[in-house]
Design a protein around this motif. Structure first.
Motif, PDB file in Angstrom:
ATOM      1  N   LEU A  25      12.787   9.327  -8.907  1.00 22.06           N
ATOM      2  CA  LEU A  25      13.069   7.902  -8.719  1.00 22.06           C
ATOM      3  C   LEU A  25      14.243   7.700  -7.755  1.00 22.06           C
ATOM      4  N   GLU A  26      15.194   8.621  -7.774  1.00 23.18           N
ATOM      5  CA  GLU A  26      16.341   8.530  -6.869  1.00 23.18           C
ATOM      6  C   GLU A  26      15.909   8.655  -5.405  1.00 23.18           C
ATOM      7  N   GLU A  27      14.746   9.244  -5.161  1.00 25.01           N
ATOM      8  CA  GLU A  27      14.226   9.425  -3.803  1.00 25.01           C
ATOM      9  C   GLU A  27      13.226   8.329  -3.415  1.00 25.01           C
ATOM     10  N   TRP A  28      13.190   7.252  -4.189  1.00 27.69           N
ATOM     11  CA  TRP A  28      12.169   6.221  -4.004  1.00 27.69           C
ATOM     12  C   TRP A  28      12.107   5.695  -2.567  1.00 27.69           C
ATOM     13  N   ASP A  29      13.225   5.306  -2.003  1.00 30.89           N
ATOM     14  CA  ASP A  29      13.222   4.733  -0.653  1.00 30.89           C
ATOM     15  C   ASP A  29      12.662   5.710   0.375  1.00 30.89           C
ATOM     16  N   SER A  30      13.061   6.964   0.288  1.00 29.03           N
ATOM     17  CA  SER A  30      12.548   7.953   1.244  1.00 29.03           C
ATOM     18  C   SER A  30      11.080   8.277   0.965  1.00 29.03           C
ATOM     19  N   THR A  31      10.655   8.173  -0.285  1.00 33.14           N
ATOM     20  CA  THR A  31       9.251   8.409  -0.627  1.00 33.14           C
ATOM     21  C   THR A  31       8.373   7.304  -0.038  1.00 33.14           C
ATOM     22  N   VAL A  32       8.833   6.066  -0.145  1.00 33.64           N
ATOM     23  CA  VAL A  32       8.097   4.943   0.443  1.00 33.64           C
ATOM     24  C   VAL A  32       8.062   5.089   1.965  1.00 33.64           C
ATOM     25  N   LYS A  33       9.176   5.518   2.536  1.00 29.68           N
ATOM     26  CA  LYS A  33       9.231   5.718   3.992  1.00 29.68           C
ATOM     27  C   LYS A  33       8.222   6.790   4.414  1.00 29.68           C
ATOM     28  N   LEU A  34       8.137   7.872   3.665  1.00 27.39           N
ATOM     29  CA  LEU A  34       7.168   8.925   3.965  1.00 27.39           C
ATOM     30  C   LEU A  34       5.738   8.402   3.834  1.00 27.39           C
ATOM     31  N   ALA A  35       5.483   7.604   2.813  1.00 30.54           N
ATOM     32  CA  ALA A  35       4.150   7.011   2.643  1.00 30.54           C
ATOM     33  C   ALA A  35       3.820   6.106   3.830  1.00 30.54           C
ATOM     34  N   ARG A  36       4.813   5.388   4.340  1.00 35.38           N
ATOM     35  CA  ARG A  36       4.615   4.529   5.513  1.00 35.38           C
ATOM     36  C   ARG A  36       4.245   5.381   6.732  1.00 35.38           C
ATOM     37  N   GLN A  37       4.931   6.486   6.903  1.00 38.94           N
ATOM     38  CA  GLN A  37       4.673   7.366   8.046  1.00 38.94           C
ATOM     39  C   GLN A  37       3.291   8.009   7.967  1.00 38.94           C
ATOM     40  N   GLN A  38       2.798   8.239   6.758  1.00 41.61           N
ATOM     41  CA  GLN A  38       1.513   8.914   6.586  1.00 41.61           C
ATOM     42  C   GLN A  38       0.364   7.943   6.314  1.00 41.61           C
ATOM     43  N   TRP A  39       0.613   6.648   6.439  1.00 40.42           N
ATOM     44  CA  TRP A  39      -0.401   5.639   6.140  1.00 40.42           C
ATOM     45  C   TRP A  39      -1.629   5.816   7.022  1.00 40.42           C
ATOM     46  N   SER A  40      -2.775   5.514   6.445  1.00 45.15           N
ATOM     47  CA  SER A  40      -4.030   5.478   7.202  1.00 45.15           C
ATOM     48  C   SER A  40      -4.887   4.361   6.639  1.00 45.15           C
ATOM     49  N   PRO A  41      -5.888   3.927   7.387  1.00 45.49           N
ATOM     50  CA  PRO A  41      -6.779   2.889   6.875  1.00 45.49           C
ATOM     51  C   PRO A  41      -7.605   3.367   5.668  1.00 45.49           C
ATOM     52  N   GLN A  49       0.839  -1.202   0.000  1.00 45.85           N
ATOM     53  CA  GLN A  49       0.000   0.000   0.000  1.00 45.85           C
ATOM     54  C   GLN A  49       0.874   1.252   0.000  1.00 45.85           C
ATOM     55  N   HIS A  50       1.936   1.226   0.775  1.00 47.91           N
ATOM     56  CA  HIS A  50       2.855   2.375   0.829  1.00 47.91           C
ATOM     57  C   HIS A  50       3.448   2.632  -0.549  1.00 47.91           C
ATOM     58  N   GLU A  51       3.797   1.560  -1.241  1.00 48.72           N
ATOM     59  CA  GLU A  51       4.389   1.722  -2.571  1.00 48.72           C
ATOM     60  C   GLU A  51       3.390   2.284  -3.577  1.00 48.72           C
ATOM     61  N   VAL A  52       2.121   1.915  -3.475  1.00 46.75           N
ATOM     62  CA  VAL A  52       1.125   2.470  -4.397  1.00 46.75           C
ATOM     63  C   VAL A  52       0.994   3.973  -4.163  1.00 46.75           C
ATOM     64  N   VAL A  53       0.969   4.378  -2.906  1.00 43.57           N
ATOM     65  CA  VAL A  53       0.923   5.822  -2.603  1.00 43.57           C
ATOM     66  C   VAL A  53       2.192   6.498  -3.121  1.00 43.57           C
ATOM     67  N   ALA A  54       3.327   5.863  -2.916  1.00 42.56           N
ATOM     68  CA  ALA A  54       4.593   6.436  -3.394  1.00 42.56           C
ATOM     69  C   ALA A  54       4.606   6.522  -4.923  1.00 42.56           C
ATOM     70  N   LEU A  55       4.003   5.540  -5.610  1.00 41.71           N
ATOM     71  CA  LEU A  55       3.901   5.602  -7.076  1.00 41.71           C
ATOM     72  C   LEU A  55       3.071   6.807  -7.511  1.00 41.71           C
ATOM     73  N   LEU A  56       1.997   7.081  -6.782  1.00 37.15           N
ATOM     74  CA  LEU A  56       1.188   8.273  -7.060  1.00 37.15           C
ATOM     75  C   LEU A  56       2.059   9.520  -6.963  1.00 37.15           C
ATOM     76  N   TRP A  57       2.779   9.649  -5.874  1.00 35.58           N
ATOM     77  CA  TRP A  57       3.615  10.833  -5.664  1.00 35.58           C
ATOM     78  C   TRP A  57       4.729  10.928  -6.697  1.00 35.58           C
ATOM     79  N   LEU A  58       5.318   9.788  -7.021  1.00 35.34           N
ATOM     80  CA  LEU A  58       6.388   9.751  -8.019  1.00 35.34           C
ATOM     81  C   LEU A  58       5.853  10.164  -9.385  1.00 35.34           C
ATOM     82  N   GLY A  59       4.726   9.589  -9.780  1.00 39.41           N
ATOM     83  CA  GLY A  59       4.129   9.904 -11.077  1.00 39.41           C
ATOM     84  C   GLY A  59       3.626  11.330 -11.175  1.00 39.41           C
ATOM     85  N   ARG A  60       3.258  11.890 -10.044  1.00 44.90           N
ATOM     86  CA  ARG A  60       2.783  13.277 -10.007  1.00 44.90           C
ATOM     87  C   ARG A  60       3.949  14.258 -10.057  1.00 44.90           C
TER      88      ARG A  60
END
Length: 127
Positions: free
Chosen positions: A83-99, A67-78
């Motif tokens: 792409l070089e920030e992928w790991d930190s983008t996924v980490k940010l998506a993890r921190q901001q995750w909600s149900p 789920q974090h990666e799908v959110v990160a894909l949204l942010w990346l595509g937007r």
């Protein structure tokens, strides 16, 4: 490398497109021509539209890291991140995750385009 299956993301893209092409249903005006009413209502959303339900089910069935990666894909595509920030983008998506991840994603009218662009930056394409 993606942990989420690119085919799953492609299905989410299809469902997002189906969802966003819909419009709220409206009641035809009696003063209008019936042909005009029909053309106006062709894309109206009706109760048999299940694209969001399937979209939500797929998101909820994903592991949290996917789920974090799908959110990160949204942010990346937007274009919010590179792409070089992928790991930190996924980490940010993890921190901001909600149900409410599915609702967060579908609330973006250009979601399909953003996910497609994010996948392409990772070297994947939808058929």
């Amino acid at each position: 490398m993606l942990n989420v299956n690119p085919d799953t993301v492609c299905r989410l893209i299809e469902l997002a497109q189906a969802y966003h092409v819909r419009e709220p249903a409206n009641i035809p005006n009696e003063d209008n021509n019936t042909v005009d009413d029909w053309s106006q209502n062709m894309l109206d959303d009706h109760k048999d539209n299940t694209s969001y339900e399937e979209f939500e089910t797929i998101i909820k069935d994903l592991e949290p890291d996917q789920q974090h990666e799908v959110v990160a894909l949204l942010w990346l595509g937007r274009g919010d991140y590179s792409l070089e920030e992928w790991d930190s983008t996924v980490k940010l998506a993890r921190q901001q995750w909600s149900p409410e991840t599915a609702q967060y994603l579908i609330d973006h009218p250009l979601l399909a385009d953003y996910l497609r662009e994010g996948l392409e930056l990772h070297g994947y394409e939808c058929d």
